[in-house]
Motif scaffolding. Structure first.
Motif, short mmCIF file in Angstrom:
data_model
loop_
_atom_site.label_atom_id
_atom_site.label_comp_id
_atom_site.label_asym_id
_atom_site.label_seq_id
_atom_site.Cartn_x
_atom_site.Cartn_y
_atom_site.Cartn_z
N SER A 432 0.84 -1.20 0.00
CA SER A 432 0.00 0.00 0.00
C SER A 432 0.87 1.25 0.00
O SER A 432 1.00 1.94 1.02
CB SER A 432 -0.92 0.00 1.22
N VAL A 534 -7.79 -5.34 3.28
CA VAL A 534 -8.34 -4.65 2.10
C VAL A 534 -7.22 -4.23 1.16
O VAL A 534 -7.32 -4.40 -0.07
CB VAL A 534 -9.19 -3.44 2.54
N GLU A 535 -6.14 -3.69 1.71
CA GLU A 535 -5.01 -3.28 0.87
C GLU A 535 -4.37 -4.49 0.19
O GLU A 535 -3.87 -4.38 -0.93
CB GLU A 535 -3.99 -2.51 1.71
N VAL A 537 -5.97 -7.09 -0.93
CA VAL A 537 -6.81 -7.38 -2.10
C VAL A 537 -6.46 -6.43 -3.24
O VAL A 537 -6.36 -6.83 -4.42
CB VAL A 537 -8.30 -7.30 -1.75
N ARG A 538 -6.26 -5.18 -2.91
CA ARG A 538 -5.90 -4.20 -3.96
C ARG A 538 -4.54 -4.55 -4.58
O ARG A 538 -4.33 -4.39 -5.80
CB ARG A 538 -5.86 -2.80 -3.35
N ARG A 541 -4.89 -7.22 -7.15
CA ARG A 541 -5.37 -6.66 -8.41
C ARG A 541 -4.23 -6.03 -9.21
O ARG A 541 -4.14 -6.19 -10.44
CB ARG A 541 -6.45 -5.62 -8.14
N ARG A 542 -3.35 -5.31 -8.53
CA ARG A 542 -2.22 -4.71 -9.23
C ARG A 542 -1.31 -5.78 -9.82
O ARG A 542 -0.75 -5.62 -10.91
CB ARG A 542 -1.42 -3.79 -8.30
N GLU A 556 -11.21 -11.14 -13.34
CA GLU A 556 -11.46 -11.25 -11.90
C GLU A 556 -12.79 -11.94 -11.61
O GLU A 556 -13.83 -11.58 -12.16
CB GLU A 556 -11.44 -9.86 -11.25
N THR A 564 -15.28 -2.12 -5.57
CA THR A 564 -14.16 -1.17 -5.65
C THR A 564 -14.02 -0.27 -4.43
O THR A 564 -12.90 0.11 -4.08
CB THR A 564 -14.31 -0.29 -6.90
N SER A 565 -15.09 0.12 -3.78
CA SER A 565 -15.00 1.09 -2.69
C SER A 565 -14.40 0.44 -1.44
O SER A 565 -14.42 -0.79 -1.28
CB SER A 565 -16.37 1.64 -2.35
N ASP A 566 -13.88 1.28 -0.55
CA ASP A 566 -13.36 0.78 0.72
C ASP A 566 -14.41 -0.01 1.47
O ASP A 566 -14.14 -1.09 2.01
CB ASP A 566 -12.88 1.94 1.59
N LEU A 569 -15.15 -3.45 -0.27
CA LEU A 569 -14.05 -4.39 -0.08
C LEU A 569 -13.97 -4.86 1.37
O LEU A 569 -13.71 -6.03 1.64
CB LEU A 569 -12.73 -3.74 -0.49
#
Length: 647
Positions: A432, A534-535, A537-538, A541-542, A556, A564-566, A569
C-alpha cells in the motif's frame, strides 16, 4: 495446513491426483511404521523428564533429552500413531484426516460477521508436522529480533539460526529444474545432516515463472533465499519432502539422505526425530492418555502429572507419575494453556470460577493468541500457459494419464508437489504505497485496551503496548512483510496476514474443565487488520495488471471487478476471510511477567519450579512464516536450555 482460498485450486488438482495408489507406492512402509509404545502397566513410578504432548515439539525435545542414556524420558500423548502410508505422500499436504485433528471450532467471530471458525490443532503423534502443508519457511530476521526486544535475551535471529540449521538437511534441486526456474538458495542457511529434509518439488507449473516476474514488476524485491533472514520480497522456499528424481534409474539430485531414493515422502517429526530413536531404553511413549494436571509440592515445584485414559468417564482411574528433574509442556498453543489452567496456573478469576485451587495467579496464560488470518482472490486466465493446474480437470484424459505415469515411474510431476515453493512476502510499503503511513499512524494512535479481550489486566495491556511499538516499527520497514502471497501457477490464491495486531484467548470451560477449551481468535476486532486485508486485495489486483501476468488474460472472479470502494471491499473481507492457517501461537508467551508473560527467556513458567513450555505457545509475536520451521528451532533450543540447567 490448507486454508480456504487454496481449496479453489486444490480441489481441481485433486481430480486427477488420486491417493488410490499410495499404498502400492510405499509397500515397505507398513512394516517400518510399527507402533513402538508402552501401556500403562509398563509405566515407571518416576522419570527424570516428562514431556506432555508427543506432537512436533514434544518429539524433538524428547529425542534430545534422551540422548543422555542416564536420563529417563516419558512422552504422554493424547493422540495416536497414524501409520497409514498416505500420510507420507506429498499430496497429503492438502488432505487433513479428521481422526488426526481435535474437533474444535471457535466462538462466533464478531469481526467476521459472527461466523464460527475452524481450529486446526493436531491430535496425533508428530502433531502438526504429520498433517500440514509441508512448507518449511522462516520469518524475517526482524521477526525474531522482535522477540529479543521484548526482554528475551538470546532469542534474536542470529541466536535461533544455529537451531534452524541444526534441524534441517538440505536436498538440492535437480540442475535442470534449478536452471529452468532460477531456483536460488543460501546453502549455509541449512544443515547437511539434520533430521528434517528440506527441498524443492521436482515439478513446477510453468505459470509460476510468470507470476514470480509479476511480483517483481509489482514492487517485490527478489531474494536469494528467505531462510537466511531475508524473508521479504519474493523468493523460493523449501518444503519438507524428500524428492529425488529418478529417470531410468539414474539419480539426478545430490541427495544426502537415508530415505529410499525410489520414494518421495513427507519428512516430519515422527519419522525423523522419533522413529530413529524409538528403541532407546530410556525413552518411552504412552499414547491415548490425557494429562489432567501437574502436581506441585509445598514449594510450588512440579513433582509429576495426573493422567487418565482417553475416552474414559469422570471418576475413572487416574494415574500419577513423578518427575525427578523437569516437566516439559508441549501440548500446543491450544492445550498447553489449558493444562496450566487445570493445574492452578492462570487467571485467578477463571480458576476460582472453575473451582480450581490457585497455585499461581498468572493472567497471561491463554491470552495473546495469534494466527495468520487469510483472505483470498480468484482470477480466470483466458490465455493461460500449458500445462496449468486447471489442465488437470478429469476430462483431460491424456494429461491425467501422464500425471499418473510420471508419478509411478519417476516420482515427479504434479503428484510430487505439496503446496508450492514460491511466495511473495510483501512489506506494507509495497502493498500500500499510498496508505501505509495512514495505517501505521492509526495503529499507533489507538487506545490499546479498546481492541483487546475484556479479560486483559493492566499488566497485559502494557505488554501489548510494548508489542505495538515493535510491530508498528516493523510495518514501516522494507525488510519485513505484512502479507504472504503464495504462487502456484493458478489464478486463485491466498492473502495471508502475517502481522496480525488483534489478540485472542484460549480459556478452559469452567463448566467442564476437561472439555476442549474455549477459543476466541478475535479476528479483525482491531480495524487495522481489516484495513491491511483490504489493501492486500488491492495489491492482488495490481499484480494481475503487471505486464507479465496480464499476458495470461486475467478476468477477476473474486471479489469481483465491480467491488471497488473501501466499504465494499471491507464487507467482502469480513464475510469471506478465515481466522486461521493452522498457525495458532502465543498463548503462553515468552515475555516479562510484568507484561503478562507466562515463561521467561529460559522457557520456565513464572512462579513455579521444574516446569517449562517448549511449543508454539511461547512465541510472543507470530513470525511472518508458516510456523513449522520455527517450532523445530524453538524445540531444539529448548532442549539445550533444559539440558544445561540439569547438567
Amino acid at each position: 495446513m490448507m486454508f480456504r482460498p487454496f481449496r479453489v485450486w486444490a480441489a481441481t488438482v485433486a481430480a486427477v491426483l488420486s491417493l488410490s495408489s499410495v499404498a502400492s507406492c510405499y509397500p515397505q512402509l507398513q512394516a517400518e511404521f510399527s507402533k513402538r509404545q508402552i501401556g500403562c502397566r509398563n509405566l515407571k513410578d518416576s522419570y527424570d523428564y516428562i514431556v506432555i504432548g508427543g506432537g512436533q515439539s514434544g518429539l524433538v525435545v524428547a529425542n534430545r533429552l534422551s540422548e543422555d542414556p542416564d536420563a529417563t524420558v516419558l512422552i504422554v500423548e493424547y493422540g495416536y500413531f497414524d501409520d497409514r502410508p498416505m500420510v507420507l505422500q506429498p499430496q497429503s499436504a492438502t488432505s487433513y484426516p479428521r481422526q488426526d485433528l481435535f474437533n474444535v471450532t471457535s466462538v462466533p467471530q464478531k469481526g467476521l460477521g459472527g461466523s464460527r471458525q475452524a481450529v486446526y490443532a493436531a491430535c496425533v503423534v508428530g502433531g502438526g508436522s504429520t498433517i500440514n502443508g509441508m512448507m518449511l519457511n522462516r520469518g524475517a530476521a526482524d521477526d525474531y529480533d522482535n522477540w529479543e526486544k521484548l526482554n528475551n535475551p538470546g532469542w534474536g535471529f542470529n541466536d535461533l539460526l544455529p537451531y534452524f540449521v541444526k534441524s534441517t538437511r538440505f536436498d538440492a534441486p535437480a540442475p535442470q529444474l534449478q536452471k529452468e526456474f532460477n531456483i536460488t538458495w543460501n546453502e549455509s542457511s541449512y544443515g547437511s545432516d539434520g533430521p528434517i529434509h528440506v527441498s524443492y518439488a521436482p515439478f513446477q507449473w510453468p505459470g509460476v515463472k510468470i507470476q514470480y516476474q509479476g511480483l517483481v514488476e509489482a514492487g517485490a524485491e527478489p531474494q536469494l533465499d528467505g531462510a537466511d533472514g531475508h524473508a521479504y520480497g519474493v523468493f523460493w522456499y523449501t518444503v519438507r519432502t524428500v524428492h529425488p528424481i529418478l529417470v531410468a534409474g539414474q539419480e539426478l539430485t545430490n541427495q544426502q539422505s537415508a530415505v529410499d531414493n525410489a520414494t518421495v515422502t513427507r519428512s516430519y517429526a515422527r519419522n525423523q526425530y522419533y522413529d530413529p530413536v524409538a528403541n532407546r531404553e530410556n525413552l518411552q511413549i504412552l499414547t491415548g492418555w490425557r494429562v489432567n494436571d501437574i502436581t506441585f509440592d509445598e514449594n510450588k515445584h512440579a513433582t509429576g502429572i495426573r493422567m487418565q485414559k482417553r475416552g474414559t468417564e469422570a471418576g475413572a482411574q487416574v494415574i500419577t507419575v513423578k518427575s525427578k528433574k523437569e516437566i516439559v509442556l508441549t501440548a500446543g498453543a491450544l492445550h498447553s494453556p489449558q493444562v496450566l489452567q487445570r493445574s492452578g496456573i492462570g487467571p485467578a478469576a477463571l480458576l476460582e470460577k472453575a473451582k480450581i485451587d490457585v497455585v499461581v495467579d498468572l493472567p497471561g496464560v491463554g491470552s495473546n493468541l495469534q494466527d495468520h488470518a487469510v483472505s483470498g482472490f480468484s482470477y480466470r486466465y483466458t490465455t493461460d500457459v500449458e500445462p496449468n493446474p486447471t489442465t488437470t480437470q478429469a476430462q483431460n484424459k491424456t494429461f491425467a494419464e501422464w500425471v499418473q505415469k510420471e508419478w509411478k515411474e519417476n516420482r515427479s510431476g504434479p503428484m510430487s508437489q505439496t503446496t508450492g515453493n514460491t511466495a511473495g512476502l510483501l512489506p506494507l510499503k509495497v502493498v500500500s504505497p499510498d496508505r501505509w503511513e495512514e495505517i501505521v499512524a492509526a495503529y499507533r494512535a489507538q487506545n490499546a485496551a479498546d481492541f483487546l479481550p475484556g479479560t486483559y489486566t493492566a499488566e497485559q495491556v502494557r505488554g501489548y503496548e510494548a508489542q505495538r511499538a515493535i510491530l508498528s516499527d516493523s510495518m514501516t520497514r522494507t525488510d519485513n512483510a505484512v502479507v504472504e502471497l503464495p504462487i502456484q501457477g493458478t489464478g486463485s490464491g491466498a492473502l495471508v496476514l502475517t502481522k496480525e495486531v488483534s489478540r485472542g484467548t484460549v480459556l478452559l470451560d469452567p463448566a467442564d474443565i476437561y472439555a476442549d477449551p474455549v477459543l476466541d481468535y478475535q479476528t479483525f476486532v482491531n480495524p487495522v487488520d481489516a484495513a491491511i486485508a483490504v489493501e492486500n486485495v488491492r495489491f492482488a489486483r495490481r499484480l494481475q495488471q503487471t505486464p507479465s501476468v496480464r499476458a495470461l488474460g486475467p478476468v477477476e472472479q473474486v471479489p469481483g471487478a465491480n467491488v471497488t470502494s473501501d466499504e465494499a471491499l471491507l464487507a467482502v473481507v469480513r464475510s469471506s476471510s478465515g481466522s486461521s492457517t493452522a498457525h495458532i501461537s502465543g498463548t503462553c508467551a515468552m515475555m516479562p511477567r510484568e507484561y503478562g508473560g507466562v515463561v521467561d527467556s529460559e522457557l520456565r513458567v513464572y512462579g513455579v519450579g521444574g516446569l517449562s513450555v517448549a511449543d508454539s505457545s511461547i512465541q510472543p509475536l507470530i513470525p511472518g512464516a508458516h510456523i513449522c520451521a520455527t517450532v523445530y528451532a524453538v524445540a531444539e533450543k529448548a532442549a539445550d536450555l533444559i539440558k544445561a540447567r540439569h547438567r
